[in-house]
Design a protein around this motif. Structure first.
Motif, mmCIF file in Angstrom:
data_model
loop_
_atom_site.group_PDB
_atom_site.id
_atom_site.type_symbol
_atom_site.label_atom_id
_atom_site.label_comp_id
_atom_site.label_asym_id
_atom_site.label_seq_id
_atom_site.Cartn_x
_atom_site.Cartn_y
_atom_site.Cartn_z
ATOM 1 N N GLY A 168 -5.165 -2.110 6.866
ATOM 2 C CA GLY A 168 -4.225 -2.154 7.799
ATOM 3 C C GLY A 168 -3.379 -3.337 7.829
ATOM 4 O O GLY A 168 -2.651 -3.730 9.012
ATOM 5 N N GLY A 169 -2.914 -3.902 6.610
ATOM 6 C CA GLY A 169 -2.138 -5.021 6.623
ATOM 7 C C GLY A 169 -2.963 -6.479 6.955
ATOM 8 O O GLY A 169 -2.224 -7.345 7.192
ATOM 9 N N PHE A 170 -4.067 -6.454 7.350
ATOM 10 C CA PHE A 170 -4.975 -7.334 7.504
ATOM 11 C C PHE A 170 -5.954 -7.816 6.113
ATOM 12 O O PHE A 170 -6.444 -6.962 5.828
ATOM 13 N N VAL A 171 -6.391 -9.258 6.206
ATOM 14 C CA VAL A 171 -7.279 -9.294 5.209
ATOM 15 C C VAL A 171 -8.755 -9.739 6.237
ATOM 16 O O VAL A 171 -8.546 -10.469 7.230
ATOM 17 N N VAL A 172 -9.721 -9.085 5.927
ATOM 18 C CA VAL A 172 -10.887 -9.334 6.681
ATOM 19 C C VAL A 172 -11.814 -10.199 6.120
ATOM 20 O O VAL A 172 -12.461 -9.802 5.043
ATOM 21 N N PHE A 173 -12.175 -11.006 6.991
ATOM 22 C CA PHE A 173 -13.392 -12.098 6.413
ATOM 23 C C PHE A 173 -14.797 -11.858 7.250
ATOM 24 O O PHE A 173 -14.581 -12.174 8.416
ATOM 25 N N LEU A 174 -15.550 -11.293 6.545
ATOM 26 C CA LEU A 174 -16.823 -11.138 7.148
ATOM 27 C C LEU A 174 -17.936 -12.274 6.646
ATOM 28 O O LEU A 174 -18.272 -12.132 5.511
ATOM 29 N N TYR A 176 0.954 -1.404 2.685
ATOM 30 C CA TYR A 176 1.352 -0.546 1.242
ATOM 31 C C TYR A 176 0.026 -0.525 0.525
ATOM 32 O O TYR A 176 0.010 0.178 -0.761
ATOM 33 N N TYR A 177 -1.192 -1.180 0.897
ATOM 34 C CA TYR A 177 -2.267 -1.068 -0.021
ATOM 35 C C TYR A 177 -3.700 -1.531 0.893
ATOM 36 O O TYR A 177 -3.365 -1.876 2.028
ATOM 37 N N TYR A 178 -4.717 -1.244 0.353
ATOM 38 C CA TYR A 178 -5.859 -1.634 1.014
ATOM 39 C C TYR A 178 -6.736 -2.060 -0.129
ATOM 40 O O TYR A 178 -6.475 -1.936 -1.440
ATOM 41 N N ARG A 179 -7.796 -2.833 -0.038
ATOM 42 C CA ARG A 179 -8.477 -3.313 -0.819
ATOM 43 C C ARG A 179 -9.890 -3.313 -0.506
ATOM 44 O O ARG A 179 -10.423 -3.675 0.583
ATOM 45 N N GLU A 180 -10.855 -2.720 -1.622
ATOM 46 C CA GLU A 180 -12.213 -2.661 -1.176
ATOM 47 C C GLU A 180 -12.923 -4.076 -1.111
ATOM 48 O O GLU A 180 -12.482 -5.151 -1.589
#
Length: 229
Positions: free
Chosen positions: A179-185, A158-162
């Motif tokens: 894509g429905g995931f939170v990415v931690f770099l 439903y959303y993405y976050r920059e």
């Protein structure tokens, strides 16, 4: 403006969040996105997400596009997994370094764009991430990536976050959601921390894992719920 990677004079409209991820949150033909940045008084609207005409030429944007295409297809596959919240879901046959280079490319684009497009300050890691994403440099232990699947309503996207700067377990991170995931770099020489098991950190891995979690426990889910209401 010349390409910030190779110096070519002709640059293109480079999407900051890959267009495929931006488009998959749309529901109806002609629907527009609401783009909100902290400190920006009025939200913007967009059909395909924010882009910058001043940072990359076509061939260099294509380097990042290969990583973005791989991760877009991967996350669609991973969303098919059904498991209770709190479960660590194993994943076989992944290209961990490709996921790192994907995340590094997203973070780099937001480090070199303008403030009105959501610029983040990464200091010396701007160059390090550019080397990893655009110039095929080896990935140092200070840079790693982990994924958390956040599920809302029926599990759709439903959303993405920059990207934004974050800290987890005393380590510096860049955090974003697609894509429905939170990415931690992770961008820190300190250890990855104990919140997630070792298998969730994907640098150098051909098999890994991700955490399943309810969206309402995360900033991303809370912000979306508030805006939707």
């Amino acid at each position: 403006m010349a390409c910030l990677n190779c110096g070519a004079e002709k640059t293109i409209e480079a999407h900051l969040i890959p267009k495929a991820f931006a488009m998959e949150v749309k529901r109806d033909r002609g629907e527009q996105h609401l783009i909100i940045h902290q400190g920006i008084e009025r939200p913007k609207v967009s059909n395909t997400g924010a882009f910058d005409r001043t940072i990359l030429c076509g061939p260099c944007d294509g380097i990042l596009g290969k990583y973005e295409s791989y991760v877009f297809k991967l996350l669609k596959r991973l969303r098919e997994a059904k498991a209770p919240f709190g479960t660590i879901v194993p994943v076989d046959l992944i290209e961990g370094d490709t996921i790192v280079r994907f995340a590094a490319g997203i973070a780099w684009k937001f480090a070199v764009t303008t403030l009105d497009r959501g610029q983040i300050k990464l200091g010396p890691y701007t160059e390090i991430l550019g080397d990893i994403a655009l110039r095929g440099a080896p990935i140092p232990p200070a840079v790693d990536v982990a994924l958390i699947r956040i599920v809302e309503l029926d599990g759709d996207v439903y959303y993405y976050r920059e990207p934004l700067y974050d800290r987890k377990d005393d380590a510096n991170m860049v955090r974003f959601s697609v894509g429905g995931f939170v990415v931690f770099l992770k961008i820190d020489k300190r250890r990855n921390g104990q919140t997630l098991p070792v298998t969730c950190w994907l640098r150098g891995r051909s098999a890994g894992a991700f955490l399943m979690a309810p969206a309402h426990l995360f900033e991303e889910g809370k912000i979306h719920a508030r805006l939707a209401s």
